[in-house]
Design a protein around this motif. Structure first.
Motif, short mmCIF file in Angstrom:
data_model
loop_
_atom_site.label_atom_id
_atom_site.label_comp_id
_atom_site.label_asym_id
_atom_site.label_seq_id
_atom_site.Cartn_x
_atom_site.Cartn_y
_atom_site.Cartn_z
N LYS A 96 4.70 -55.13 50.78
CA LYS A 96 5.16 -56.51 50.66
C LYS A 96 6.58 -56.66 51.23
CE LYS A 96 5.48 -60.05 47.06
NZ LYS A 96 5.38 -60.31 45.63
N ASN A 97 7.46 -55.70 50.92
CA ASN A 97 8.83 -55.75 51.43
C ASN A 97 8.86 -55.60 52.94
OD1 ASN A 97 9.84 -56.07 48.87
ND2 ASN A 97 10.20 -53.88 48.56
N ALA A 98 7.99 -54.77 53.50
CA ALA A 98 7.94 -54.60 54.96
C ALA A 98 7.51 -55.90 55.63
CB ALA A 98 6.98 -53.47 55.31
N LYS A 99 6.53 -56.58 55.04
CA LYS A 99 6.09 -57.87 55.60
C LYS A 99 7.22 -58.89 55.56
CE LYS A 99 1.19 -57.44 54.52
NZ LYS A 99 0.08 -57.96 53.71
N LYS A 100 7.99 -58.91 54.45
CA LYS A 100 9.13 -59.83 54.34
C LYS A 100 10.16 -59.56 55.43
CE LYS A 100 9.24 -60.88 49.39
NZ LYS A 100 10.03 -60.74 48.16
N ARG A 101 10.44 -58.28 55.68
CA ARG A 101 11.42 -57.92 56.70
C ARG A 101 10.95 -58.37 58.09
NH1 ARG A 101 11.07 -52.54 55.29
NH2 ARG A 101 11.62 -52.51 53.11
N GLN A 102 9.65 -58.23 58.37
CA GLN A 102 9.12 -58.66 59.66
C GLN A 102 9.23 -60.17 59.82
OE1 GLN A 102 5.17 -57.08 59.76
NE2 GLN A 102 5.84 -55.03 60.44
N GLN A 103 8.95 -60.90 58.74
CA GLN A 103 9.05 -62.36 58.80
C GLN A 103 10.49 -62.80 59.01
OE1 GLN A 103 7.28 -63.66 55.15
NE2 GLN A 103 5.16 -63.33 55.85
N GLN A 104 11.44 -62.12 58.34
CA GLN A 104 12.86 -62.47 58.53
C GLN A 104 13.31 -62.20 59.95
OE1 GLN A 104 14.86 -60.18 55.54
NE2 GLN A 104 14.53 -61.70 53.92
N LYS A 105 12.86 -61.10 60.56
CA LYS A 105 13.22 -60.79 61.94
C LYS A 105 12.65 -61.85 62.88
CE LYS A 105 13.64 -55.77 61.58
NZ LYS A 105 13.08 -54.48 61.97
N ALA A 106 11.41 -62.30 62.61
CA ALA A 106 10.80 -63.32 63.45
C ALA A 106 11.56 -64.64 63.34
CB ALA A 106 9.34 -63.51 63.06
N ARG A 107 11.98 -65.00 62.09
CA ARG A 107 12.76 -66.23 61.90
C ARG A 107 14.10 -66.16 62.61
NH1 ARG A 107 13.12 -66.23 56.14
NH2 ARG A 107 11.05 -65.49 55.72
N ARG A 108 14.76 -65.01 62.53
CA ARG A 108 16.06 -64.85 63.19
C ARG A 108 15.92 -64.96 64.70
NH1 ARG A 108 17.48 -59.77 59.72
NH2 ARG A 108 18.11 -60.76 57.79
N ALA A 109 14.85 -64.35 65.24
CA ALA A 109 14.61 -64.42 66.68
C ALA A 109 14.34 -65.86 67.11
CB ALA A 109 13.45 -63.52 67.07
N ALA A 110 13.59 -66.61 66.31
CA ALA A 110 13.29 -68.02 66.64
C ALA A 110 14.56 -68.86 66.57
CB ALA A 110 12.24 -68.56 65.69
N ASN A 111 15.40 -68.61 65.57
CA ASN A 111 16.66 -69.37 65.44
C ASN A 111 17.64 -69.00 66.54
OD1 ASN A 111 15.74 -70.69 63.18
ND2 ASN A 111 16.70 -69.26 61.75
#
Length: 126
Positions: A96-111
């Motif tokens: 679950k924590n790994a999925k959260k980290r991947q989602q945060q990286k994707a959000r940062r890249a989009a921003n």
């Protein structure tokens, strides 16, 4: 008789055994301004308050010597590191924590794509 150590052990009060005279002394030291404090001799039998230990009766001292460490459970053996690694992989929390980290990286890249960087900072006055 062996020679005393060159750098003798000090007590909590800073008292050491002088290697030349075998007397108890507070060795000379330097002050922050560079001046030197003189060596101070300690009277035989004197024990400063910092070096006085808490009194423990014979039964108390014996109990302290034979007691187990705080929090120790009799008969409990900690699991080996191999079992810890295998057990950690089966729980859902790391996934679950790994999925959260991947989602945060994707959000940062989009921003990061949305933020425009100005090429000319001189045009800022206009």
């Amino acid at each position: 008789m062996s020679k005393p150590p060159i750098n003798p052990d000090k007590t909590a009060a800073g008292i050491a055994l002088d290697p030349r005279t075998l007397e108890r002394v507070i060795p000379e030291s330097k002050r922050p301004d560079g001046s030197v404090r003189k060596q101070i001799k300690i009277r035989p039998g004197f024990t400063p308050q910092e070096d006085v230990r808490r009194f423990r009766g014979t039964k108390q001292a014996q109990m302290d010597a034979t007691s187990l460490p705080k929090g120790h459970i009799i008969g409990w053996i900690p699991p080996s590191s191999a079992q810890n690694k295998a057990g950690a992989a089966t729980t859902p929390a790391p996934n679950k924590n790994a999925k959260k980290r991947q989602q945060q990286k994707a959000r940062r890249a989009a921003n990061a794509d949305k933020v425009a960087v100005k090429e000319d900072w001189e045009d800022e006055d206009e």
